[in-house]
Scaffold this motif. Structure first.
Motif, short mmCIF file in Angstrom:
data_model
loop_
_atom_site.label_atom_id
_atom_site.label_comp_id
_atom_site.label_asym_id
_atom_site.label_seq_id
_atom_site.Cartn_x
_atom_site.Cartn_y
_atom_site.Cartn_z
N MET A 1 9.25 11.32 8.62
CA MET A 1 8.69 9.82 9.03
C MET A 1 8.94 9.72 10.51
SD MET A 1 7.32 8.69 6.27
CE MET A 1 7.17 7.18 5.96
N LYS B 1 2.88 4.52 1.10
CA LYS B 1 3.87 5.50 1.46
C LYS B 1 5.21 4.91 0.44
CE LYS B 1 2.98 7.44 5.73
NZ LYS B 1 2.50 7.33 7.08
N ARG C 1 -8.32 1.30 14.18
CA ARG C 1 -6.90 1.96 14.46
C ARG C 1 -6.49 2.90 12.97
NH1 ARG C 1 -2.22 -1.86 15.30
NH2 ARG C 1 -0.97 -0.96 13.82
N GLU C 2 -7.19 2.42 11.93
CA GLU C 2 -6.71 3.21 10.75
C GLU C 2 -7.70 4.09 10.45
OE1 GLU C 2 -3.91 3.37 9.54
OE2 GLU C 2 -3.10 1.66 10.79
N MET D 1 10.87 4.29 17.47
CA MET D 1 9.77 4.37 16.64
C MET D 1 9.08 2.95 16.81
SD MET D 1 7.74 6.34 15.12
CE MET D 1 8.00 7.64 14.02
N LYS E 1 -5.88 -2.53 6.14
CA LYS E 1 -5.75 -0.94 5.79
C LYS E 1 -4.30 -0.46 6.26
CE LYS E 1 -10.18 1.61 6.02
NZ LYS E 1 -11.05 2.39 6.86
N ARG E 2 -3.70 -0.95 7.37
CA ARG E 2 -2.31 -0.69 7.46
C ARG E 2 -1.37 -0.94 6.42
NH1 ARG E 2 -0.17 2.57 11.03
NH2 ARG E 2 1.74 2.46 10.28
N LEU F 1 -1.63 1.38 3.68
CA LEU F 1 -0.99 2.75 4.06
C LEU F 1 0.60 2.63 3.75
CD1 LEU F 1 -2.01 5.41 5.37
CD2 LEU F 1 -0.63 4.57 7.32
#
Lengths: 241, 321
Positions: free
Chosen positions: B186, B10, A130-131, A110, B2-3, B6
């Motif tokens: 995930m 989570k 990207r988001e 990953m 933004k990452r 996110l």
């Protein structure tokens, strides 16, 4: 011997011959253009090569192996990637996750797949989006996303289905640069395109389809002078210009 | 930026999961009665089934309207193992999940020839078929009367004379099951499931074997749903067709899934306890006879889809805490 050899491929829908006895080959590292009027069988050709349709007759050789009868996912694994003419992103995933999912084919770790996806987004120029959701992108960016997703499976042959359609002239130049840079990285490309300017400047070889038949093959200059091609597709004005 | 948001969202989800687990661990220490504990045990059973449903329906996008096809196989395997083989009904906890997963694998081949609403309708039909197999197979299933399960007081370190022991057992089972399902969601598998849900043609162009990964999702979902079912009958000590394959448990699982957020495995940690208490409260108020609990369930479906189509977990994680 070419990386891809299409030999007398025929595909019909009911009574309509979408492809009839089409034969050509592409050499490693080449950029082949496919042109022809709407409904001439260009997208069908892509669907046949990538296994979405099975041809009634003929064979398709990729790296010396007949891939007719393989499923689309098997052909993708062998190293043929495609984009869709009407863009088909994974709509609920972010731009990054779209590319990440494709990267997972070659990289099951990953963490490394994430790095790979970031690199590809940077390469096609989508890093700052990207988001975003695919639906928030401009047409040009959606096309880039299609290309990014295709590149993420690390193909040896890339099929681009009208990647330039509907783009502004400035966007066409940028995307063409991208396509040429992909070719420079050693990936063989077949592009279906209506933008003649792009075909003339980018492709080494062009094939012309009309009503499912291949009516011409040659360099862009030869094609532009071919009487049959002018009559079927380009129109008399093109010769004047 | 933004990452980061996110990732934060989570991790917030994961915090909700941990928080609810801690609360559930402490509940017995608060001196609540056996009655409340029994309801919590039932909600944890459905919580497992709901998380498993989310994997196939929320992630892989294949709407299974009869998760009871797996749940019921788990329910009956405990009873059948005890009645026909004379073994401990707790072996059902092993056989139930395996049976349900194998059933998923086999039934998946005809079912996955169908897409969208047709797939959903076909799952309903499979659930009904299994229901009538149990109703009519009186010689092995006991028909509508059902079967009693012999009581086993102690298995390994779990004492079944003691409700606390049972409670912690199912709590651990629920924690482990959802944690595993969450990790799967995930991982690469989770991304492949979502790709299939969003666009099968695109998924194929990425080298994803669509049928194979649908089967994987279905089997995993079947395994954990079967586990929930096997515990369920061991807890209630009897089985009959409608508690196993009936429409009520099927709808309960589906609604808990949508209420929590179908594409959020951990959403069940909010929706399962909440919905179980709501339904139990309604049964207390109106009695079971009027089926007011089912009436409410129906109204809830409409409200959830209208007001919070993406589930409660997102309301919680979107809140500024």
């Amino acid at each position: 011997m070419g990386i891809l050899e299409v030999k007398s491929v025929t595909k019909s829908f009911g009574g309509l011959k979408a492809l009839s006895d089409v034969t050509f080959d592409v050499k490693q590292g080449e950029l082949l253009g496919v042109i022809g009027p709407n409904g001439s069988g260009k997208t069908t050709l892509f669907n046949v090569i990538t296994g979405y349709y099975r041809p009634e007759k003929g064979s398709i050789w990729f790296n010396g192996e007949n891939i007719v009868g393989l499923k689309p996912f098997q052909i993708a694994k062998k190293g043929i990637a495609r984009t869709f003419q009407i863009v088909r992103p994974l709509s609920s995933l972010s731009v990054f996750d779209n590319v990440l999912t494709a990267s997972l084919l070659r990289e099951s770790n990953m963490h490394r797949a994430r790095e790979r996806a970031s690199e590809i987004l940077k390469y096609v120029g989508l890093s700052d989006k990207r988001e975003a959701r695919p639906s928030e992108l401009t047409i040009a960016d959606r096309r880039k996303l299609e290309v990014a997703r295709a590149l993420a499976i690390e193909p040896r042959l890339l099929l681009l289905d009208e990647t330039l359609a509907g783009l502004l002239p400035s966007e066409i130049d940028l995307t063409l640069k991208l396509i040429k840079s992909i070719q420079a990285n050693g990936i063989t490309i077949i592009m279906v395109e209506h933008v003649m300017r792009a075909i003339m400047s980018a492709c080494e070889k062009v094939i012309v389809l009309d009503h499912g038949e291949m009516i011409a093959m040659g360099t862009p200059v030869e094609i532009a002078r071919d009487k049959k091609v002018v009559a079927a597709y380009l129109g008399a004005e093109y010769q004047l210009a | 930026m933004k990452r980061q948001q996110l990732v934060l969202r989570k991790s917030k989800r994961f915090n909700v999961f941990l928080l609810v687990t801690v609360i559930l661990c402490l509940v017995p220490q608060l001196g609540v009665g056996t009655y409340i504990l029994r309801i919590l045990i039932l909600s944890l059973v459905f919580l497992i089934a709901t998380s498993a449903w989310c994997l196939i329906s929320g992630y892989a996008g294949q709407i299974n309207l009869a998760p009871t096809m797996f749940f019921g196989l788990g329910v009956y395997s405990s009873a059948l193992v005890a009645r026909h083989l004379g073994l401990s009904p707790w072996l059902g906890l092993l056989i139930g999940p395996l049976l349900a997963a194998s059933f998923a694998l086999i039934i998946g081949f005809p079912l996955f020839r169908l897409h969208g609403a047709y797939f959903a309708l076909a799952t309903l039909a499979v659930g009904e078929i299994l229901y009538y197999v149990m109703v009519n197979g009186v010689w092995f299933s006991g028909g509508t009367v059902g079967l009693q399960i012999p009581f086993t007081p102690k298995v390994l370190f779990v004492d079944f004379n003691d409700i606390y022991s049972q409670y912690y057992f199912i709590l651990v089972l629920a924690f482990l099951s959802t944690y595993i399902l969450y990790r799967i969601a995930m991982s690469r598998l989770g991304y492949y499931f979502m790709a299939i849900r969003d666009d099968e043609d695109t998924a194929m162009s990425m080298g994803i074997n669509v049928l194979k990964y649908k089967e994987v999702a279905f089997c995993l979902s079947g395994f954990f749903t079967g586990l929930a079912g096997a515990f369920y009958s061991n807890f209630l000590l009897y089985v009959e067709p409608s508690m196993a394959f009936g429409i009520t448990p099927a709808l309960t699982i589906v609604i808990m899934g949508i209420l929590g957020g179908a594409d959020a495995i951990l959403g069940a940690w909010i929706s399962a306890p909440l919905l179980t208490f709501i339904m139990e409260g309604l049964r207390l108020l109106f009695g079971a006879a009027g089926a007011y609990d089912l009436f409410t369930l129906g109204i809830l479906i409409i409200l959830i889809i209208l007001v919070i189509p993406r589930g409660l977990i997102r309301l919680v994680t979107a809140a500024k805490i």
